[in-house]
Scaffold this active site. Structure first.
Site, PDB file in Angstrom:
ATOM      1  N   GLU A  67      12.576 -15.989 -16.747  1.00 57.65           N
ATOM      2  CA  GLU A  67      13.497 -16.916 -16.080  1.00 57.65           C
ATOM      3  C   GLU A  67      12.815 -18.000 -15.248  1.00 57.65           C
ATOM      4  O   GLU A  67      13.238 -19.155 -15.264  1.00 57.65           O
ATOM      5  CB  GLU A  67      14.483 -16.139 -15.189  1.00 57.65           C
ATOM      6  CG  GLU A  67      15.582 -15.418 -15.962  1.00 57.65           C
ATOM      7  CD  GLU A  67      15.168 -14.073 -16.514  1.00 57.65           C
ATOM      8  OE1 GLU A  67      13.963 -13.739 -16.473  1.00 57.65           O
ATOM      9  OE2 GLU A  67      16.043 -13.326 -16.992  1.00 57.65           O
TER      10      GLU A  67
ATOM     11  N   GLU B 173      17.163  -6.771 -18.608  1.00 56.52           N
ATOM     12  CA  GLU B 173      17.984  -6.358 -17.457  1.00 56.52           C
ATOM     13  C   GLU B 173      19.049  -5.343 -17.860  1.00 56.52           C
ATOM     14  O   GLU B 173      19.328  -4.398 -17.129  1.00 56.52           O
ATOM     15  CB  GLU B 173      18.627  -7.599 -16.807  1.00 56.52           C
ATOM     16  CG  GLU B 173      17.587  -8.460 -16.079  1.00 56.52           C
ATOM     17  CD  GLU B 173      18.179  -9.748 -15.532  1.00 56.52           C
ATOM     18  OE1 GLU B 173      18.546 -10.617 -16.349  1.00 56.52           O
ATOM     19  OE2 GLU B 173      18.280  -9.884 -14.301  1.00 56.52           O
TER      20      GLU B 173
END
Ligand code: NAD
Length: 706
Positions: free
Chosen positions: A126, A106
């Site tokens: 995730e 990210e």
């Protein structure tokens, strides 16, 4: 500028932000603060034409700090840091290597350009932890590659390599050679071309990548892949919002959803298991200076189902291995199965034909124990008989080099008694692989009363190249996993005698989240396997005439499960689909009459409780007896070896989640109905209920004592 973990180097008008945060460049608070200072220093500097960000050590940012997951939300802090990075007035380039996961990927999405060394792997795992990419990933990734592809990556949870990332448009170039200089050269070229910032946050999402059909396809696939779970669905909500919401609103929505997912039972359970898996290698009480020995060569006794699978594990790890069997025919058959297994890996595209040849080249067969003389570890996987195993160990003792680890793959035999057969009991250990050994991730390591610390270390360390999760146990009947299985399966078998159908039982267990209902498991593994185990251990069981009698009734009728197309269910040849079979029900009913088992109705709740409570109760006994080192180890055994749902965190985590008081009361309820033989609550359970504590509380206190 420079902090303990972040420094900035200037050369050729390029500011290189270099992070040094071993071992895996986690984005800790110290890293974030260093990055913040580096960004401040570079904001508005007129001599800097571009910023390059890279990490030293084995990898670029491997992810956010998992230790922070349980603390206050960090999304806003991440978001602000990433926004400042993105707002720099000169091009910002992320230069990646190693394994770039979660927050690590990210942060690179917040840079203007991304490059990666060949072989770099990157992904957003995730959802496998019950959460969503919450550090701007759900809004930035679709701006780069569209919603469809972004969801593919996020829902798969698996990393992809640099070449695939380039093709998708996540990165701009794959670099070869040494990262620092290759990336610097790439940035110099970028500057020379006059390229400016290219902010992901300013891009728009292609709406064609998020049609109702595409979203419906992902929803259908997610529901199938993640039954009983919700993070995958929340991830779809977040990613699809990138089309309809402006960037800042999308980020706010993402934070809101991320914070909701973090506190779900699913996330807590999955994060618990993930932590527990990292813990298992740690053995409290082993002196720190004890070193295991490196395993460069291995030997296996027995070329059967287990021996062959274990040999493939070694070959996959690049460790040469010799398999010894008693005669040419057995050896040939075993090596043939190994060849077939590797061939099917080639067919499924898992390995290349060259890989197969290389692995086969590492596996040799022999009829002579003397060929094991140079092995650092010898694993016995012959048939399950004490006299035979002791004989095999005497033969191993005669040839093995000093210090070699002498292991047995026994499932049920007393390893202390096996060790008594050799002159070096300190080197004897249990290495309990699960079938198929080349696939199942669990490895129970069983220390005897005499196993040396060095032998324990060698065994625990060996799990790493073999890609197994090792869990240390002490000798007892069934060790951790099978001992807990005993009561779980006992009740399933008893209930079919009481008139419940195999399908009713398996359906309840599967709906609750077990990978496969226990009776279907017996059919798959072979009904005869359990019967033989129970016959040869008859003296170890309580005096219950109905004990494991359902298995026996089927066995006596020649119904051995899938291999005979009949067991608890009926199967069509070559097909694993279960069909109800009145013939099986009639046999079970006849056995029940013979044994005088009363017939009853079974609600779903009763089926679940009667299977689950003994399983949890026995786990608590195991914990109290010190057979397992930690509650988390028991959870790892059952989630990685027995199909217990990860999203329920394993049996011990689940016992806390359901409440120890309910478990205790449940045990008493069935004790009142069936008597104390099988339903006595574990002493530790009783004590914790009286003290109003959880297993987690108890574990914390125990760990502090150690
Ligand atoms: P198997 O019957 O498939 O293979 C046993 C092999 O050992 C045969 O090839 C046999 O010829 C050989 N053998 C017998 N005596 C020998 C000797 N004296 N020297 C050398 N080789 C000899 O059995 P398996 O299913 O592979 O089980 C092996 C062991 O692993 C058993 O102790 C079993 O309890 C244990 N185990 C099995 C499983 C499973 O699911 N099959 C799982 C965990 C542990």
């Amino acid at each position: 500028m420079s902090t303990a973990v972040v420094r900035v180097e200037y050369a050729d008008g390029i500011a290189s932000i270099v992070v040094n945060s071993p071992p895996v460049s986690t984005i800790t608070a110290a890293v974030r603060s260093g990055l913040g200072a580096a960004i401040t220093e570079n904001t508005g500097r007129s001599d800097v034409r571009a910023v390059l960000m890279r990490c030293e050590g084995s990898t670029y940012f491997s992810g956010a700090d998992i230790n922070e997951f349980s603390g206050p939300p960090k999304e806003v802090e991440f978001r602000e840091l990433f926004a400042r990075l993105e707002q720099l007035k000169v091009p910002v380039v992320a230069a990646m290597h190693g394994t770039v996961l979660g927050g690590g990927l990210e942060i690179s999405l917040a840079c203007h350009y991304r490059v990666a060394l060949a072989g770099t792997r990157m992904g957003l795992p995730e959802v496998s932890l019950g959460i969503i990419p919450g550090a701007t990933g759900t809004q930035r990734l679709p701006r780069l590659i569209g919603v469809d592809k972004a969801l593919e990556l996020i829902l798969s949870t698996k990393p992809i390599d640099a070449a695939a990332a380039l093709k998708l448009g996540i990165i701009d170039a794959v670099l070869e050679g040494e990262l620092a200089s290759a990336a610097h050269a790439w940035v110099r070229a970028l500057v020379a071309e006059g390229k400016g910032p290219r902010r992901t946050g300013e891009m728009t999402v292609d709406p064609a990548s998020a049609t109702p059909e595409i979203l419906a396809r992902h929803r259908a696939a997610g529901a199938k892949q993640y039954p009983h779970r919700q993070a995958w669905s929340t991830a779809i909500d977040a990613v699809s919002a990138s089309v309809t919401k402006p960037f800042q609103q999308g980020l706010a929505y993402e934070s809101e959803l991320a914070n909701l997912t973090k506190v779900t039972p699913e996330a807590k359970a999955l994060i618990h298991v993930s932590f527990a898996e990292r813990e298992t290698r740690r053995v409290p009480g082993l002196p720190a200076d004890v070193k295991g020995q490196a395993v460069r060569r291995a030997g296996i006794i027995g070329a059967g189902t287990m021996g062959g699978g274990i040999a493939i594990c070694f070959a996959n790890a690049g460790i040469p291995v010799t398999i010894v069997d008693i005669n040419e025919a057995a050896l040939k058959r075993g090596l043939g199965v190994v060849d077939g297994t590797l061939e099917s890996m080639v067919k499924r595209g898992r390995i290349s034909a060259a890989d197969k040849a290389q692995r086969l080249g590492l596996i040799s067969g022999s009829l002579n124990y003397a060929d094991l003389a140079s092995a650092d570890v010898i694993i016995e996987a012959a048939v399950e008989r004490m006299d035979l195993k002791q004989q095999v160990f005497r033969q191993i003792d005669a040839v093995a080099k000093p210090g070699a680890l002498l292991a047995t793959n026994t499932s049920t035999l007393d390893i202390n008694a096996i060790a008594a057969a050799v002159k070096r009991p300190q080197d004897v250990i249990g290495l309990h692989f699960f079938s198929p050994a080349n696939v199942m991730p669990l490895l129970e390591v069983i220390r005897t009363d005499q196993t040396s610390p060095a032998a324990i270390r060698t065994a625990m360390d060996l799990a790493k190249p073999l890609r197994k999760t090792p869990v240390l146990a002490r000798v007892c009947y069934g060790f951790i996993g099978n001992r807990m299985m005993e009561g779980y399966a006992r009740e399933a078998q008893r209930m079919v005698l009481e008139g419940a159908t195999p399908r009713a039982i398996d359906t309840v267990l599967e709906n609750w989240g077990m990978a496969m209902g226990i009776l279907a498991v017996f059919d798959m593994a072979g009904v005869d396997v359990g019967v033989h185990v129970h016959r040869s251990n008859a003296d170890k069981y309580p005096p219950d005439p109905s004990y494991y009698q359902a298995d026996l009734a089927l066995f006596d009728a020649g119904r051995l499960g899938q291999k005979t197309s009949k067991g608890y269910y009926r199967y069509e040849p070559g097909d694993r689909k279960r069909h109800d079979d009145p013939e099986a029900l009639a046999l079970l009913a006849a056995a029940a009459r013979r044994l005088g088992v009363p017939q009853s109705e079974h609600s779903e709740q009763e089926i679940l409780e009667r299977c689950l409570y003994p399983l949890l109760n026995e786990g608590i006994r195991i914990l109290e007896e010190g057979v397992a080192l930690r509650a988390g180890d028991i959870d790892v055994v059952w989630t990685s070896g027995y199909g217990f749902p990860r999203y329920r965190g394993g049996p011990m985590f689940h016992a806390d989640a359901m409440g120890l008081r309910s478990l205790y009361d449940g045990m008493l309820k069935y004790r009142a109905r069936f008597g104390p033989m099988h339903w006595e609550p574990a002493p530790l359970l009783k004590r914790l209920v009286e003290e109003g504590r959880t297993l987690a509380d108890w574990q914390r206190a125990e760990s502090q004592k150690a």
